[in-house]
Design a protein around this motif. Structure first.
Motif, PDB file in Angstrom:
ATOM      1  N   HIS A 155       0.857  -1.185   0.000  1.00  0.00           N
ATOM      2  CA  HIS A 155       0.000   0.000   0.000  1.00  0.00           C
ATOM      3  C   HIS A 155       0.894   1.235   0.000  1.00  0.00           C
ATOM      4  CE1 HIS A 155      -2.810   2.162   3.165  1.00  0.00           C
ATOM      5  NE2 HIS A 155      -1.736   2.880   3.065  1.00  0.00           N
ATOM      6  N   HIS A 198       0.885   5.381  -0.349  1.00  0.00           N
ATOM      7  CA  HIS A 198      -0.034   6.523  -0.304  1.00  0.00           C
ATOM      8  C   HIS A 198      -0.059   7.259  -1.646  1.00  0.00           C
ATOM      9  CE1 HIS A 198       0.194   6.705   4.367  1.00  0.00           C
ATOM     10  NE2 HIS A 198      -0.388   5.625   3.895  1.00  0.00           N
ATOM     11  N   GLU A 209      -5.481   7.972   8.283  1.00  0.00           N
ATOM     12  CA  GLU A 209      -5.626   6.509   8.297  1.00  0.00           C
ATOM     13  C   GLU A 209      -5.820   5.940   9.695  1.00  0.00           C
ATOM     14  OE1 GLU A 209      -2.652   4.522   5.978  1.00  0.00           O
ATOM     15  OE2 GLU A 209      -3.563   5.284   4.133  1.00  0.00           O
ATOM     16  N   HIS A 222      -2.388   1.872   9.331  1.00  0.00           N
ATOM     17  CA  HIS A 222      -2.855   2.167   7.985  1.00  0.00           C
ATOM     18  C   HIS A 222      -4.274   1.629   7.802  1.00  0.00           C
ATOM     19  CE1 HIS A 222       1.121   3.308   6.320  1.00  0.00           C
ATOM     20  NE2 HIS A 222       1.545   2.504   7.277  1.00  0.00           N
TER      21      HIS A 222
HETATM   22 ZN   LIG Z   1      -1.151   3.978   4.773  1.00  0.00          ZN
END
Ligand SMILES: [Zn+2]
Length: 175
Positions: free
Chosen positions: A33, A35, A64, A113
């Protein structure tokens, strides 16, 4: 008797050893993941098209951590509603005759996150007319920098990187 240099190297070695697991964990998170980066998976088979979306919360609502304040909770609720509406997110050629069968989005927390995950299913009368489609995600969420698309259709599979000034997905041509 140890010279200062030897002590320095020994300390570095200890540091390197003790920090390796931390670095490995961070690497894994970055791989799964990033951003500003959203993932779309599109599968077209027969008369059906299925789209899966993964978007970092940071790119959608700007944070997040779990929502705490009323404003944060409202932002998450609004994003879930918007991301649950396939007709708002995707512009599909009318000739393909696609109608939404199912459309949903959820927010999943992973430690510090989180990610919005959406699933959209369409039924199309003529997928042969589905040469390309467009996404409105960039205009809805300006923090999105890039959308990585993987698709598979009867004509083949491919990957495309979309940016705000190129939000169109063109599928591999037949033949
Ligand atoms: Zn994140």
């Amino acid at each position: 008797m140890r010279t200062p240099l030897t002590v320095g190297i020994a300390s570095l070695a200890i540091l390197a050893t003790s920090f390796t697991p931390v670095l490995a964990t961070e690497k894994r998170e970055l791989d799964s993941h990033e951003h500003g980066h959203v993932k779309l998976e599109i599968a077209i088979e027969g008369n059906a098209m299925e789209i899966k979306l993964e978007a970092p919360g940071e790119s959608i609502v700007g944070f997040e951590h779990a929502a705490k304040t009323d404003d944060q909770k409202a932002a998450v609720a609004k994003a879930r509603e918007q991301l649950s509406d396939a007709n708002t997110l995707f512009v599909i050629p009318a000739d393909a005759g696609c109608t939404v069968q199912a459309s949903s989005a959820e927010l999943h927390q992973h430690g510090n996150h989180n990610e919005f995950e959406g699933e959209y299913t369409f039924n199309c009368t003529n997928t042969a007319a589905l040469a390309s489609m467009e996404t409105k995600l960039f205009s809805l969420y300006p923090s999105i920098e890039e959308i990585d698309v993987d698709y598979v259709s009867a004509n083949g599979q491919g990957s495309v990187e979309l940016e705000a000034d190129s939000p169109r997905i063109t599928f591999a041509p037949a033949g």
